[in-house]
Design an enzyme around this catalytic site. Structure first.
Site, mmCIF file in Angstrom:
data_model
loop_
_atom_site.group_PDB
_atom_site.id
_atom_site.type_symbol
_atom_site.label_atom_id
_atom_site.label_comp_id
_atom_site.label_asym_id
_atom_site.label_seq_id
_atom_site.Cartn_x
_atom_site.Cartn_y
_atom_site.Cartn_z
ATOM 1 N N HIS A 184 0.822 -1.204 0.000
ATOM 2 C CA HIS A 184 0.000 0.000 0.000
ATOM 3 C C HIS A 184 0.854 1.252 0.000
ATOM 4 O O HIS A 184 0.590 2.215 -0.721
ATOM 5 C CB HIS A 184 -0.932 0.001 1.214
ATOM 6 C CG HIS A 184 -2.032 0.997 1.101
ATOM 7 N ND1 HIS A 184 -2.097 2.126 1.874
ATOM 8 C CD2 HIS A 184 -3.099 1.055 0.270
ATOM 9 C CE1 HIS A 184 -3.169 2.825 1.527
ATOM 10 N NE2 HIS A 184 -3.791 2.191 0.562
ATOM 11 N N HIS A 207 -4.677 6.354 -5.467
ATOM 12 C CA HIS A 207 -5.825 7.017 -4.828
ATOM 13 C C HIS A 207 -6.295 8.197 -5.660
ATOM 14 O O HIS A 207 -5.576 8.687 -6.519
ATOM 15 C CB HIS A 207 -5.450 7.476 -3.415
ATOM 16 C CG HIS A 207 -5.052 6.324 -2.559
ATOM 17 N ND1 HIS A 207 -3.759 5.868 -2.499
ATOM 18 C CD2 HIS A 207 -5.791 5.485 -1.811
ATOM 19 C CE1 HIS A 207 -3.708 4.802 -1.719
ATOM 20 N NE2 HIS A 207 -4.929 4.536 -1.279
ATOM 21 N N HIS A 216 -7.440 -1.625 -5.187
ATOM 22 C CA HIS A 216 -7.646 -2.214 -3.858
ATOM 23 C C HIS A 216 -8.324 -3.578 -3.951
ATOM 24 O O HIS A 216 -8.107 -4.435 -3.112
ATOM 25 C CB HIS A 216 -8.415 -1.238 -2.964
ATOM 26 C CG HIS A 216 -7.590 -0.036 -2.559
ATOM 27 N ND1 HIS A 216 -7.457 1.058 -3.363
ATOM 28 C CD2 HIS A 216 -6.835 0.208 -1.461
ATOM 29 C CE1 HIS A 216 -6.654 1.941 -2.773
ATOM 30 N NE2 HIS A 216 -6.268 1.456 -1.614
ATOM 31 N N HIS A 337 -14.914 6.166 2.984
ATOM 32 C CA HIS A 337 -13.588 5.535 3.044
ATOM 33 C C HIS A 337 -12.551 6.383 3.803
ATOM 34 O O HIS A 337 -11.900 5.897 4.721
ATOM 35 C CB HIS A 337 -13.088 5.222 1.619
ATOM 36 C CG HIS A 337 -11.627 4.972 1.556
ATOM 37 N ND1 HIS A 337 -10.720 5.934 1.155
ATOM 38 C CD2 HIS A 337 -10.883 3.892 1.918
ATOM 39 C CE1 HIS A 337 -9.503 5.439 1.248
ATOM 40 N NE2 HIS A 337 -9.574 4.209 1.699
ATOM 41 N N HIS A 341 -10.679 5.860 7.744
ATOM 42 C CA HIS A 341 -9.226 5.859 8.004
ATOM 43 C C HIS A 341 -8.899 6.807 9.155
ATOM 44 O O HIS A 341 -8.170 6.468 10.085
ATOM 45 C CB HIS A 341 -8.470 6.320 6.748
ATOM 46 C CG HIS A 341 -8.134 5.195 5.813
ATOM 47 N ND1 HIS A 341 -7.077 4.346 6.036
ATOM 48 C CD2 HIS A 341 -8.723 4.775 4.664
ATOM 49 C CE1 HIS A 341 -7.018 3.451 5.047
ATOM 50 N NE2 HIS A 341 -8.013 3.680 4.207
ATOM 51 N N PHE A 358 -1.672 7.020 4.766
ATOM 52 C CA PHE A 358 -1.652 5.920 3.809
ATOM 53 C C PHE A 358 -0.367 5.103 3.797
ATOM 54 O O PHE A 358 -0.386 3.932 3.472
ATOM 55 C CB PHE A 358 -1.987 6.422 2.401
ATOM 56 C CG PHE A 358 -3.457 6.666 2.192
ATOM 57 C CD1 PHE A 358 -4.408 6.014 2.972
ATOM 58 C CD2 PHE A 358 -3.907 7.533 1.211
ATOM 59 C CE1 PHE A 358 -5.771 6.220 2.787
ATOM 60 C CE2 PHE A 358 -5.268 7.753 1.018
ATOM 61 C CZ PHE A 358 -6.195 7.100 1.802
ATOM 62 N N HIS A 371 -11.357 -2.209 3.775
ATOM 63 C CA HIS A 371 -11.367 -2.183 2.315
ATOM 64 C C HIS A 371 -12.248 -3.256 1.692
ATOM 65 O O HIS A 371 -12.715 -3.106 0.564
ATOM 66 C CB HIS A 371 -9.948 -2.209 1.749
ATOM 67 C CG HIS A 371 -9.456 -0.810 1.547
ATOM 68 N ND1 HIS A 371 -9.760 -0.079 0.429
ATOM 69 C CD2 HIS A 371 -8.773 0.010 2.370
ATOM 70 C CE1 HIS A 371 -9.262 1.140 0.557
ATOM 71 N NE2 HIS A 371 -8.659 1.228 1.721
HETATM 72 CU CU1 C2O Z 1 -5.354 2.793 -0.361
HETATM 73 CU CU2 C2O Z 1 -8.017 3.023 2.204
HETATM 74 O O1 C2O Z 1 -6.619 3.352 1.006
#
Ligand code: C2O
Length: 587
Positions: A184, A207, A216, A337, A341, A358, A371
């Site tokens: 990631h 992203h 993802h 989303h 995070h 990230f 995810h």
């Molecule tokens: Cu690559 Cu939830 O991010």
């Protein structure tokens, strides 16, 4: 939970999904995308408890539509205009010569950058180009990914077994938990350039573009296969954090046991037992649990229905080889989303590590659970009639991973659009947000005067800004509305990518304090989760207006009021206008 006064649907997904849908949308003459009954075939094999996701939803049409050809034409002109990467002789004779699908410089991975601008090595083992094989999935069975709050002990034991083994592997093994987390980091924090553009150092960030969902999906696919290998069970499937359902709107408790390999110590300890706020912006809401749950459902409705009427709106903006990263995120990537995070990450760490940044997010096992639900939203959107891009640059974009045998593989977006071919589907749970429509605070409101965007932008968003925006066309016909979405585009958003950034956007609301997430007036937000690399980035954010303006009784307005409310560190905005998006999902 029984005291909730929201619509509770029957537990039979097949019936509840379609009937609630029909009830809600029958009473509405709005030509927005859910009116389209396609793809609502939901089957549920109750006998073995292995529910199936709709089967006819993700057929990829090879046909490039008008819109796509136009986009290509533009691109070709641009390429020729800048001196030509392609010879003028092929102009018009070989359109594929202008194709620009993206691929990372996988065999030349370099250091990534954390939000402090420090170099970090997130690269997988170096692969020789000759060792990389193209990978096309062809699953013969379909495993079911379960909601994290519904798993049993036998399942949990398998997940623990897998993660324990992966945590024990040497970091240099691409299947180790550490190496998986770094996948990631490398794909987000600048480990790769765009293939063909290494010299100009054009980064590939997965992203904030149409690559977000497919990247993802593939990432989790290999993570899951590695789990299967180390759980010694090829029927194992990873769990999903069912944050769109009231019962899942809490931190999944299986990740909370400090002695478990599912645990991570870098989390916001205040949030582990509290109801999750899908609109979280760094400040805890003072609303009660029931209100937060209701608002979350309305937020889900907005992001999955109102703000997802086009492929671009749902997936994110087009991102082709040669483009700068960060063209603009789709509805679900933005909210919830990004908010989730931020919600999980530890506020005592300098960049909200692990989940709140990230480069470190993949170090928390809950990342993959979060995810999986993001990925599930793609399947649900398809089952509501949402149609994937048919643009060949999207379909032919590719990524590289190491598989469960530690072999490097190359995968394409076009091979991940059907999760059954990838060997998984999602457990059937109630979709309460389908009935959770926002309510307008006022309809047909008389608006105060305000300056035009031209008089205000470019500007730095330090305090609330309100502008009166002229619409290119009012009261469009039903047909016009079906063909294209009226879109508010905020362009040239310049911000520091190493910081958490959020601002909210309202329509026809001169008193934003009065309109919370439950109101139509709150269109949505722009949000950034800290990354690294280029530090200052420029992006855009668009919002769908057609349904919103009808609900606000403003479809006959020539001018609408747009209000931007900063919620974090400042951004600079270049401009704001209303245009049309022709990638609309409609009958
Ligand atoms: Cu690559 Cu939830 O991010």
């Amino acid at each position: 939970m029984a005291s909730l006064t929201m619509p509770i649907l029957s537990t039979n997904f097949a019936n509840s999904f379609s009937s609630s849908y029909v009830t809600h949308f029958r009473s509405s003459s709005k030509p927005t995308f859910p009116n389209r009954p396609r793809g609502i075939k939901v089957t549920c094999n109750a006998a073995n408890g292995d529910p199936k996701i709709p089967s006819d939803t993700t057929e990829v049409s090879k046909k490039i539509d008008e819109e796509t050809s136009l986009a290509k034409l533009d691109r070709r002109n641009v390429l020729l205009g800048i001196g030509g990467l392609y010879g003028a002789t092929s102009f018009g004779t070989n359109p594929s010569a202008y194709a620009a699908p993206l691929a990372p410089t996988f065999t030349a991975c370099h250091d990534s950058t954390d939000p402090d601008k420090k170099a970090i090595d997130c690269c997988p083992p170096t692969a020789a180009a000759a060792d990389i094989t193209d990978y096309v999935p062809a699953a013969t069975k379909v495993n079911t990914r379960l909601a994290a709050h519904l798993v049993d002990d036998a399942w949990l034991a398998k997940y623990k077994k897998a993660l324990t083994a992966m945590r024990k592997l040497d970091d240099s093994d691409p299947r180790s938990f550490k190496a998986q987390a770094n996948v990631h980091c490398a794909y987000c924090n600048g480990g790769y350039y765009q293939d063909g553009y290494a010299e100009s150092k054009l980064l590939l960030d997965v992203h904030s573009s149409w690559l977000f969902l497919p990247f993802h999906r593939w990432y989790l696919y290999f993570f899951e296969r590695i789990c299967q290998k180390y759980a010694d069970d090829d029927t194992f499937a990873i769990p999903f954090w069912n944050w769109d359902n009231p019962l899942g709107m809490f931190f999944p408790s299986i990740f909370n046991d400090t002695s478990s390999p599912l645990y991570d110590s870098l989390r916001n300890s205040n949030h582990l037992t509290k109801v999750l706020d899908l609109s979280y912006d760094g400040t805890d809401t003072s609303e009660g649990t029931i209100t937060v749950i209701k608002n979350n459902l309305i937020t889900m409705y907005k992001q999955m229905v109102t703000q997802a009427t086009t492929a671009t709106a749902f997936f994110g903006k087009t991102f082709r080889a040669g483009d700068a990263s960060d063209p603009g995120a789709g509805s679900i990537e933005t909210t919830p989303h990004n908010n989730v995070h931020r919600w999980v990450g530890d506020p005592d760490e300098s960049h909200g590590e692990n989940m709140g940044s990230f480069y470190s997010a993949g170090r928390d096992p809950v990342f993959y659970c979060h995810h999986a639900n993001v990925d599930r939203m793609w399947n649900l959107w398809n089952s509501l009639g949402g149609q994937n891009f048919t643009d060949s640059d999207w379909l032919n974009s590719s990524f590289y991973f190491y598989n469960e045998e530690a072999k490097p593989v190359k995968v394409f977006v076009k091979d991940c659009v059907d999760t059954k071919l990838l060997g998984y589907s999602y457990q059937t749970v109630d979709i309460l947000w389908l009935n959770s429509t926002p309510k307008a605070r006022r309809t047909g409101a008389t608006l105060p005067s305000a300056p035009t965007p031209g008089e205000v932008f470019p500007t730095t968003l330090e305090k609330t800004i309100t502008v009166a925006v002229k619409r290119p066309k009012k009261q469009r016909t039903k047909k016009e509305k079906q063909k294209s979405e009226e879109v508010l585009e905020i362009s040239g958003i310049e911000y520091n990518v190493s910081e958490f950034v959020k601002f909210d956007v309202y329509i026809n609301e001169d008193n934003p304090e009065e309109s919370g997430p439950e109101r139509t007036e709150l269109l949505g937000s722009f949000i950034n989760v800290p990354r690294g690399h280029s530090m200052i980035s420029t992006t855009s954010k668009s919002f769908a207006l057609t349904e919103v303006l009808e609900e606000l009784g403003a479809d006959n307005y020539e001018t609408i009021l747009v209000t931007l409310v900063p919620k974090s560190s400042t951004v600079t905005i270049k401009g704001l206008k209303i245009k049309f998006d022709n990638t609309k999902v409609s009958a």
